[in-house]
Design a protein around this motif. Sequence first.
Motif, short mmCIF file in Angstrom:
data_model
loop_
_atom_site.label_atom_id
_atom_site.label_comp_id
_atom_site.label_asym_id
_atom_site.label_seq_id
_atom_site.Cartn_x
_atom_site.Cartn_y
_atom_site.Cartn_z
N ARG A 62 -9.60 -0.79 7.38
CA ARG A 62 -8.92 -1.66 8.33
C ARG A 62 -7.90 -0.84 9.11
N PRO A 63 -7.37 -1.34 10.22
CA PRO A 63 -6.35 -0.59 10.97
C PRO A 63 -5.10 -0.30 10.14
N TRP A 64 -4.79 -1.15 9.17
CA TRP A 64 -3.60 -0.97 8.34
C TRP A 64 -3.82 -0.04 7.17
N GLY A 65 -5.05 0.41 6.95
CA GLY A 65 -5.33 1.35 5.86
C GLY A 65 -6.72 1.16 5.28
N VAL A 66 -6.98 1.92 4.23
CA VAL A 66 -8.25 1.83 3.50
C VAL A 66 -7.93 1.39 2.09
N GLN A 82 -4.70 3.40 0.80
CA GLN A 82 -4.02 4.46 1.52
C GLN A 82 -3.72 3.96 2.93
N GLU A 83 -2.45 4.08 3.32
CA GLU A 83 -2.02 3.69 4.65
C GLU A 83 -2.34 4.81 5.64
N PRO A 84 -2.36 4.51 6.94
CA PRO A 84 -2.68 5.54 7.92
C PRO A 84 -1.75 6.76 7.86
N ASP A 85 -0.50 6.58 7.42
CA ASP A 85 0.42 7.71 7.34
C ASP A 85 0.23 8.54 6.07
N GLY A 86 -0.74 8.16 5.22
CA GLY A 86 -1.05 8.93 4.03
C GLY A 86 -0.44 8.41 2.75
N ARG A 87 0.48 7.45 2.82
CA ARG A 87 1.06 6.89 1.59
C ARG A 87 -0.02 6.15 0.81
N ALA A 88 0.00 6.37 -0.52
CA ALA A 88 -1.02 5.75 -1.39
C ALA A 88 -0.35 4.79 -2.35
N TRP A 89 -1.06 3.69 -2.65
CA TRP A 89 -0.55 2.62 -3.50
C TRP A 89 -1.62 2.23 -4.50
N GLY A 90 -1.19 1.84 -5.69
CA GLY A 90 -2.09 1.30 -6.70
C GLY A 90 -1.78 -0.18 -6.91
N ALA A 91 -2.79 -0.96 -7.18
CA ALA A 91 -2.62 -2.40 -7.44
C ALA A 91 -2.55 -2.63 -8.93
N TYR A 92 -1.51 -3.36 -9.35
CA TYR A 92 -1.29 -3.64 -10.76
C TYR A 92 -1.05 -5.12 -10.97
N VAL A 93 -1.23 -5.55 -12.22
CA VAL A 93 -0.97 -6.93 -12.59
C VAL A 93 0.51 -7.22 -12.33
N PRO A 94 0.82 -8.31 -11.62
CA PRO A 94 2.22 -8.62 -11.33
C PRO A 94 3.08 -8.70 -12.59
N SER A 117 -7.33 -9.87 5.93
CA SER A 117 -5.87 -9.77 6.02
C SER A 117 -5.44 -8.84 7.17
N THR A 118 -4.25 -9.09 7.67
CA THR A 118 -3.70 -8.27 8.75
C THR A 118 -2.82 -7.15 8.21
N GLY A 119 -2.73 -7.05 6.91
CA GLY A 119 -1.96 -6.01 6.24
C GLY A 119 -2.38 -5.94 4.79
#
Length: 130
Positions: A62-66, A82-94, A117-119
């Motif tokens: 998506r435009p907001w990342g992969v 991964q966001e377009p600027d290279g920042r990476a995030w992991g999804a975890y149980v809240p 989603s738009t983000g």
Amino acid sequence: MGWLGRLLGRPDPARQDVAELLTTYSLFRTTTETAELGDRETVRRWLRELDPDLQQQVHIRRPWGVIAAVSDHRDPVGVVMQEPDGRAWGAYVPGADRREHLTPEQVEDVMLAALTSTGRPDGPDWRPIA
């Protein structure tokens, strides 16, 4: 030769607004199957059939990342972004620590939400990957 194009300042040729199933058969043999963002049933089927022996991944570009659901032998299916600027995030149980993994249903919910989603999709705790 995508690295050469980036080095020369050309835009990244990766498609946006598409879903992909990547399957790795060996070091030099990977296949890609694509689907439109509106094809929720194909994405759902890919997620349910992820095979860790084939190192399969489902990517939503998506435009907001992969965002990717990744299957491997060490853990259950994980979701990373991964966001377009290279920042990476992991999804975890809240509210849980990093040892608690998303359930298959939570993985599916996050990935299907990414189709529209738009983000970054809401739901999981998104934590930076160092």
